[in-house]
Design a protein around this motif. Structure first.
Motif, PDB file in Angstrom:
ATOM      1  N   HIS A  64      12.285  45.868  31.748  1.00 62.88           N
ATOM      2  CA  HIS A  64      12.138  45.731  30.302  1.00 62.88           C
ATOM      3  C   HIS A  64      13.061  46.748  29.633  1.00 62.88           C
ATOM      4  CE1 HIS A  64       8.418  43.297  30.857  1.00 62.88           C
ATOM      5  NE2 HIS A  64       8.345  44.015  31.971  1.00 62.88           N
ATOM      6  N   PRO A  71      12.360  40.410  29.678  1.00 60.38           N
ATOM      7  CA  PRO A  71      12.802  41.277  30.780  1.00 60.38           C
ATOM      8  C   PRO A  71      13.918  40.652  31.601  1.00 60.38           C
ATOM      9  CG  PRO A  71      10.773  40.167  31.378  1.00 60.38           C
ATOM     10  CD  PRO A  71      11.037  39.805  29.945  1.00 60.38           C
ATOM     11  N   ARG A 178       9.909  49.867  32.526  1.00 58.11           N
ATOM     12  CA  ARG A 178      10.401  49.900  31.146  1.00 58.11           C
ATOM     13  C   ARG A 178      11.401  51.042  30.984  1.00 58.11           C
ATOM     14  NH1 ARG A 178       5.840  50.064  28.136  1.00 58.11           N
ATOM     15  NH2 ARG A 178       5.955  47.845  27.644  1.00 58.11           N
ATOM     16  N   THR A 180      13.578  53.430  28.337  1.00 48.23           N
ATOM     17  CA  THR A 180      13.487  53.895  26.954  1.00 48.23           C
ATOM     18  C   THR A 180      14.823  54.501  26.550  1.00 48.23           C
ATOM     19  OG1 THR A 180      12.474  55.950  27.756  1.00 48.23           O
ATOM     20  CG2 THR A 180      10.992  54.200  27.048  1.00 48.23           C
TER      21      THR A 180
END
Length: 349
Positions: A64, A71, A178, A180
Protein backbone atom coordinates in the motif's frame (compact mmCIF):
# COMPACT_ATOMS: atom_id res chain seq x y z
CA UNK A 1 13.87 1.81 -27.60
CA UNK A 2 16.72 3.05 -25.45
CA UNK A 3 14.65 2.42 -22.30
CA UNK A 4 13.78 -1.11 -23.45
CA UNK A 5 17.45 -1.86 -24.08
CA UNK A 6 18.32 -0.60 -20.61
CA UNK A 7 15.63 -2.82 -19.06
CA UNK A 8 16.97 -5.84 -20.94
CA UNK A 9 20.47 -5.09 -19.69
CA UNK A 10 19.29 -4.89 -16.06
CA UNK A 11 17.44 -8.17 -16.34
CA UNK A 12 20.47 -9.85 -17.91
CA UNK A 13 22.77 -8.67 -15.12
CA UNK A 14 20.51 -9.99 -12.35
CA UNK A 15 18.80 -13.21 -13.35
CA UNK A 16 18.20 -14.18 -9.73
CA UNK A 17 17.55 -11.84 -6.79
CA UNK A 18 16.65 -12.82 -3.24
CA UNK A 19 15.45 -10.50 -0.48
CA UNK A 20 16.56 -12.02 2.81
CA UNK A 21 14.11 -10.80 5.43
CA UNK A 22 10.85 -9.75 3.77
CA UNK A 23 9.43 -7.76 6.69
CA UNK A 24 8.22 -4.18 6.24
CA UNK A 25 11.22 -2.77 4.36
CA UNK A 26 12.33 -6.06 2.81
CA UNK A 27 8.79 -6.84 1.69
CA UNK A 28 8.45 -3.45 0.03
CA UNK A 29 11.71 -4.00 -1.83
CA UNK A 30 10.62 -7.49 -2.89
CA UNK A 31 7.21 -6.30 -4.11
CA UNK A 32 8.58 -3.51 -6.27
CA UNK A 33 11.37 -5.67 -7.70
CA UNK A 34 8.98 -8.50 -8.53
CA UNK A 35 6.53 -6.09 -10.20
CA UNK A 36 9.18 -4.18 -12.18
CA UNK A 37 8.90 -4.57 -15.99
CA UNK A 38 12.67 -4.12 -16.11
CA UNK A 39 13.05 -7.44 -14.31
CA UNK A 40 10.55 -9.45 -16.32
CA UNK A 41 13.32 -11.87 -17.29
CA UNK A 42 14.58 -12.32 -13.73
CA UNK A 43 13.49 -14.45 -10.78
CA UNK A 44 12.74 -12.59 -7.56
CA UNK A 45 12.39 -14.55 -4.32
CA UNK A 46 12.25 -13.78 -0.63
CA UNK A 47 12.97 -15.30 2.75
CA UNK A 48 10.06 -14.68 5.10
CA UNK A 49 8.47 -16.48 8.03
CA UNK A 50 5.29 -17.31 9.91
CA UNK A 51 1.89 -15.97 8.98
CA UNK A 52 3.46 -13.34 6.72
CA UNK A 53 5.11 -16.06 4.63
CA UNK A 54 1.84 -18.00 4.36
CA UNK A 55 -0.05 -14.88 3.28
CA UNK A 56 2.53 -14.07 0.58
CA UNK A 57 2.32 -17.62 -0.73
CA UNK A 58 -1.47 -17.62 -0.80
CA UNK A 59 -2.37 -14.12 -1.99
CA UNK A 60 0.89 -12.37 -2.92
CA UNK A 61 2.31 -9.37 -1.13
CA UNK A 62 0.07 -6.29 -1.04
CA UNK A 63 2.07 -3.05 -0.97
CA UNK A 64 0.00 0.00 0.00
CA UNK A 65 1.72 3.16 -1.25
CA UNK A 66 0.90 6.83 -0.66
CA UNK A 67 -1.39 8.46 -3.24
CA UNK A 68 -2.22 5.13 -4.89
CA UNK A 69 -5.87 4.09 -5.23
CA UNK A 70 -5.12 0.42 -4.63
CA UNK A 71 -2.26 -1.79 -3.49
CA UNK A 72 0.49 -3.14 -5.69
CA UNK A 73 0.01 -6.91 -5.58
CA UNK A 74 3.24 -8.77 -6.25
CA UNK A 75 3.69 -12.50 -6.52
CA UNK A 76 7.09 -14.13 -6.08
CA UNK A 77 8.62 -17.28 -4.61
CA UNK A 78 8.78 -17.12 -0.82
CA UNK A 79 10.23 -19.58 1.68
CA UNK A 80 11.58 -19.74 5.21
CA UNK A 81 14.34 -22.14 4.15
CA UNK A 82 17.22 -20.67 2.14
CA UNK A 83 18.21 -24.16 0.94
CA UNK A 84 15.00 -24.20 -1.13
CA UNK A 85 16.52 -21.58 -3.45
CA UNK A 86 19.36 -21.84 -5.97
CA UNK A 87 22.47 -19.60 -5.80
CA UNK A 88 21.66 -15.96 -6.52
CA UNK A 89 23.26 -13.13 -8.49
CA UNK A 90 22.20 -10.66 -5.81
CA UNK A 91 21.06 -11.05 -2.21
CA UNK A 92 19.46 -8.04 -0.49
CA UNK A 93 19.59 -8.38 3.30
CA UNK A 94 17.21 -6.34 5.45
CA UNK A 95 17.64 -8.21 8.74
CA UNK A 96 18.50 -6.38 11.93
CA UNK A 97 22.04 -6.52 13.23
CA UNK A 98 21.40 -9.10 15.96
CA UNK A 99 19.82 -11.48 13.42
CA UNK A 100 22.79 -11.63 11.06
CA UNK A 101 25.08 -14.14 12.76
CA UNK A 102 22.49 -16.93 12.74
CA UNK A 103 21.53 -16.13 9.14
CA UNK A 104 25.05 -15.62 7.77
CA UNK A 105 25.65 -19.22 6.69
CA UNK A 106 22.40 -19.22 4.70
CA UNK A 107 23.21 -15.84 3.14
CA UNK A 108 26.63 -17.12 2.11
CA UNK A 109 25.16 -20.29 0.57
CA UNK A 110 22.70 -18.20 -1.44
CA UNK A 111 25.44 -16.22 -3.16
CA UNK A 112 26.95 -17.25 -6.45
CA UNK A 113 30.78 -17.11 -6.50
CA UNK A 114 30.60 -13.66 -8.11
CA UNK A 115 27.35 -12.63 -6.37
CA UNK A 116 27.03 -9.42 -4.36
CA UNK A 117 25.08 -8.71 -1.18
CA UNK A 118 23.38 -5.40 -0.38
CA UNK A 119 23.21 -4.92 3.39
CA UNK A 120 20.46 -2.45 4.34
CA UNK A 121 20.74 -1.93 8.06
CA UNK A 122 20.41 0.74 10.72
CA UNK A 123 23.38 1.57 12.91
CA UNK A 124 26.99 0.45 12.69
CA UNK A 125 27.37 -2.61 10.43
CA UNK A 126 29.67 -5.61 10.94
CA UNK A 127 31.75 -4.64 7.89
CA UNK A 128 32.31 -1.04 9.06
CA UNK A 129 36.14 -0.90 8.96
CA UNK A 130 36.56 -2.91 5.74
CA UNK A 131 38.22 -0.66 3.18
CA UNK A 132 38.06 2.30 5.57
CA UNK A 133 41.15 4.42 5.02
CA UNK A 134 39.88 7.49 6.93
CA UNK A 135 39.83 6.14 10.49
CA UNK A 136 43.25 4.51 10.74
CA UNK A 137 41.47 1.30 11.76
CA UNK A 138 41.08 -0.34 8.35
CA UNK A 139 40.27 -4.04 8.55
CA UNK A 140 39.37 -4.03 12.26
CA UNK A 141 36.47 -6.27 13.25
CA UNK A 142 33.88 -5.40 15.89
CA UNK A 143 33.28 -8.39 18.13
CA UNK A 144 29.97 -7.14 19.53
CA UNK A 145 28.50 -6.89 16.02
CA UNK A 146 30.08 -10.08 14.67
CA UNK A 147 30.86 -12.55 17.48
CA UNK A 148 33.76 -14.75 16.49
CA UNK A 149 33.98 -13.02 13.12
CA UNK A 150 31.50 -15.51 11.65
CA UNK A 151 29.72 -13.06 9.34
CA UNK A 152 33.05 -11.68 8.11
CA UNK A 153 34.31 -15.20 7.35
CA UNK A 154 31.14 -16.57 5.80
CA UNK A 155 29.96 -13.69 3.63
CA UNK A 156 33.14 -11.67 3.20
CA UNK A 157 33.10 -7.86 3.47
CA UNK A 158 34.45 -7.55 -0.09
CA UNK A 159 31.05 -8.78 -1.36
CA UNK A 160 29.11 -6.07 0.46
CA UNK A 161 27.43 -2.96 -0.84
CA UNK A 162 26.23 -0.84 2.07
CA UNK A 163 22.72 0.58 2.14
CA UNK A 164 21.02 3.29 4.19
CA UNK A 165 17.29 3.67 3.61
CA UNK A 166 14.86 6.42 4.55
CA UNK A 167 11.45 4.86 4.20
CA UNK A 168 8.55 4.69 6.59
CA UNK A 169 7.07 1.20 6.39
CA UNK A 170 4.72 -0.85 8.54
CA UNK A 171 3.36 -4.37 8.26
CA UNK A 172 -0.33 -3.75 8.89
CA UNK A 173 -1.21 -7.44 8.73
CA UNK A 174 0.41 -10.57 7.28
CA UNK A 175 0.95 -10.06 3.57
CA UNK A 176 0.15 -6.32 3.70
CA UNK A 177 2.75 -3.54 4.02
CA UNK A 178 2.05 0.19 4.11
CA UNK A 179 4.65 2.75 3.01
CA UNK A 180 4.52 6.26 4.49
CA UNK A 181 7.14 8.98 4.27
CA UNK A 182 10.51 8.75 2.60
CA UNK A 183 11.68 6.48 -0.18
CA UNK A 184 15.38 7.33 -0.54
CA UNK A 185 18.06 4.63 -0.61
CA UNK A 186 21.78 5.43 -0.35
CA UNK A 187 24.17 2.80 -1.72
CA UNK A 188 27.96 2.63 -1.52
CA UNK A 189 30.95 0.33 -1.65
CA UNK A 190 32.71 0.07 1.75
CA UNK A 191 36.00 0.74 -0.07
CA UNK A 192 34.61 4.04 -1.35
CA UNK A 193 34.84 3.30 -5.07
CA UNK A 194 32.01 3.95 -7.52
CA UNK A 195 32.30 0.48 -9.04
CA UNK A 196 30.46 -0.91 -12.08
CA UNK A 197 28.64 -3.30 -9.73
CA UNK A 198 27.41 -0.40 -7.62
CA UNK A 199 26.16 1.43 -10.71
CA UNK A 200 24.30 -1.65 -11.96
CA UNK A 201 22.69 -2.37 -8.61
CA UNK A 202 21.63 1.27 -8.29
CA UNK A 203 20.03 0.96 -11.73
CA UNK A 204 18.18 -2.13 -10.58
CA UNK A 205 16.58 -0.30 -7.66
CA UNK A 206 15.82 2.78 -9.75
CA UNK A 207 14.07 0.64 -12.35
CA UNK A 208 11.79 -0.72 -9.61
CA UNK A 209 10.71 2.71 -8.39
CA UNK A 210 13.18 3.77 -5.70
CA UNK A 211 14.98 7.09 -5.44
CA UNK A 212 18.68 6.20 -5.29
CA UNK A 213 21.86 8.04 -4.38
CA UNK A 214 25.22 6.36 -4.85
CA UNK A 215 28.09 7.61 -2.75
CA UNK A 216 31.79 7.09 -2.25
CA UNK A 217 31.28 7.85 1.46
CA UNK A 218 28.61 5.45 2.66
CA UNK A 219 29.82 5.73 6.28
CA UNK A 220 28.85 9.41 6.32
CA UNK A 221 25.29 8.36 5.50
CA UNK A 222 25.34 5.64 8.18
CA UNK A 223 26.29 8.16 10.86
CA UNK A 224 23.81 10.79 9.65
CA UNK A 225 20.90 8.41 10.12
CA UNK A 226 22.41 7.07 13.34
CA UNK A 227 22.26 10.52 14.96
CA UNK A 228 18.52 10.08 15.29
CA UNK A 229 18.41 6.33 15.86
CA UNK A 230 21.05 6.40 18.62
CA UNK A 231 18.94 8.74 20.72
CA UNK A 232 15.34 8.06 19.77
CA UNK A 233 15.29 4.27 19.68
CA UNK A 234 16.51 3.52 23.22
CA UNK A 235 14.74 6.51 24.78
CA UNK A 236 11.46 5.48 23.18
CA UNK A 237 11.83 1.91 24.46
CA UNK A 238 12.63 3.11 27.97
CA UNK A 239 9.76 5.62 28.10
CA UNK A 240 7.24 4.09 25.62
CA UNK A 241 7.04 7.56 24.07
CA UNK A 242 6.59 8.34 20.40
CA UNK A 243 9.10 10.42 18.48
CA UNK A 244 7.23 13.73 18.71
CA UNK A 245 6.75 13.36 22.45
CA UNK A 246 10.49 12.84 22.90
CA UNK A 247 11.84 15.72 20.81
CA UNK A 248 9.15 18.24 21.81
CA UNK A 249 9.22 17.48 25.53
CA UNK A 250 11.60 17.56 28.49
CA UNK A 251 13.80 14.82 26.99
CA UNK A 252 14.95 17.04 24.12
CA UNK A 253 18.20 18.10 25.90
CA UNK A 254 19.13 14.44 26.36
CA UNK A 255 18.45 13.74 22.69
CA UNK A 256 20.68 16.67 21.77
CA UNK A 257 23.50 15.46 24.03
CA UNK A 258 23.41 11.95 22.58
CA UNK A 259 23.46 13.35 19.04
CA UNK A 260 26.44 15.57 19.87
CA UNK A 261 28.40 12.65 21.33
CA UNK A 262 27.55 10.43 18.36
CA UNK A 263 28.57 13.07 15.84
CA UNK A 264 31.87 13.60 17.66
CA UNK A 265 32.68 9.89 17.39
CA UNK A 266 31.87 9.92 13.68
CA UNK A 267 34.10 12.91 13.00
CA UNK A 268 36.98 11.49 15.05
CA UNK A 269 36.79 8.40 12.83
CA UNK A 270 37.15 10.52 9.69
CA UNK A 271 33.50 10.87 8.69
CA UNK A 272 31.66 14.04 7.74
CA UNK A 273 28.10 14.35 9.06
CA UNK A 274 26.51 16.96 6.87
CA UNK A 275 23.64 18.08 9.11
CA UNK A 276 23.97 20.19 12.23
CA UNK A 277 22.33 18.92 15.41
CA UNK A 278 19.59 21.54 15.07
CA UNK A 279 18.90 20.45 11.50
CA UNK A 280 18.71 16.81 12.56
CA UNK A 281 16.32 17.63 15.39
CA UNK A 282 14.15 19.60 13.00
CA UNK A 283 14.04 16.65 10.60
CA UNK A 284 13.13 14.36 13.51
CA UNK A 285 10.17 16.56 14.40
CA UNK A 286 8.66 15.88 10.99
CA UNK A 287 8.21 12.23 12.03
CA UNK A 288 5.53 13.28 14.52
CA UNK A 289 3.74 10.46 16.29
CA UNK A 290 5.69 7.64 14.63
CA UNK A 291 7.01 4.82 16.80
CA UNK A 292 10.66 3.82 16.58
CA UNK A 293 11.56 0.32 15.48
CA UNK A 294 12.95 -0.46 18.95
CA UNK A 295 9.69 0.50 20.62
CA UNK A 296 7.75 -1.64 18.13
CA UNK A 297 10.05 -4.58 18.87
CA UNK A 298 9.59 -4.09 22.61
CA UNK A 299 5.80 -3.97 22.32
CA UNK A 300 5.76 -7.14 20.23
CA UNK A 301 8.07 -9.04 22.56
CA UNK A 302 10.97 -9.21 20.13
CA UNK A 303 14.66 -8.73 20.82
CA UNK A 304 15.72 -5.10 20.55
CA UNK A 305 18.42 -3.88 18.18
CA UNK A 306 20.81 -2.66 20.87
CA UNK A 307 24.19 -3.70 19.46
CA UNK A 308 24.37 -1.64 16.23
CA UNK A 309 22.38 1.33 17.51
CA UNK A 310 23.84 1.85 21.00
CA UNK A 311 26.62 -0.49 22.09
CA UNK A 312 28.59 -0.10 18.87
CA UNK A 313 28.75 3.67 19.38
CA UNK A 314 30.32 3.22 22.82
CA UNK A 315 32.82 0.69 21.45
CA UNK A 316 33.84 2.90 18.54
CA UNK A 317 34.06 5.83 20.95
CA UNK A 318 36.65 3.91 22.99
CA UNK A 319 38.63 3.20 19.80
CA UNK A 320 38.50 6.90 18.90
CA UNK A 321 39.23 8.06 22.49
CA UNK A 322 35.97 10.04 22.71
CA UNK A 323 34.05 10.17 26.02
CA UNK A 324 30.35 9.36 25.62
CA UNK A 325 28.79 9.45 29.11
CA UNK A 326 25.21 9.92 27.88
CA UNK A 327 25.47 7.04 25.41
CA UNK A 328 27.14 4.89 28.09
CA UNK A 329 24.29 5.50 30.54
CA UNK A 330 21.69 4.87 27.85
CA UNK A 331 23.38 1.56 27.03
CA UNK A 332 23.24 0.48 30.69
CA UNK A 333 19.56 1.33 30.95
CA UNK A 334 18.41 -0.27 27.70
CA UNK A 335 20.52 -3.37 28.37
CA UNK A 336 18.85 -3.78 31.77
CA UNK A 337 15.43 -3.43 30.15
CA UNK A 338 16.39 -6.02 27.55
CA UNK A 339 17.49 -8.45 30.26
CA UNK A 340 14.26 -7.90 32.18
CA UNK A 341 12.17 -8.54 29.07
CA UNK A 342 14.17 -11.67 28.28
CA UNK A 343 13.58 -12.95 31.81
CA UNK A 344 9.86 -12.25 31.49
CA UNK A 345 9.72 -14.21 28.24
CA UNK A 346 11.59 -17.08 29.87
CA UNK A 347 9.20 -17.10 32.86
CA UNK A 348 6.22 -17.41 30.50
CA UNK A 349 7.78 -20.26 28.52
Amino acid sequence: MEHAAQDTDISAQFRSICIFGAGAIGGALAARLAASPALAGSTVSAIARGAHLQAIRKNGLHLHEPDKTGPLIARFAATDTAADLPPQDLVIVTLKGHQLTSASADIARLLKPDGRVVMIQNGIPWWYFHGDTASGLEGRQIEALDPGGLIWQRIGPERVIGGVIYQGAQMIEPGHIRLTSGGLLHLGEPSGGLSPALTKIAGLFEASGWAIKTTGRIRDELWLKLLGNAALNPISALTRARIGEIVDGPLEPLVRTIMIETKTVAERLGCHVESTIDQRLEHTRTLGSAKTSMLQDLEQGRLMEIMPLTRAITQLARMADVPTPANDMLLLLISQLDQSMAQARADKA
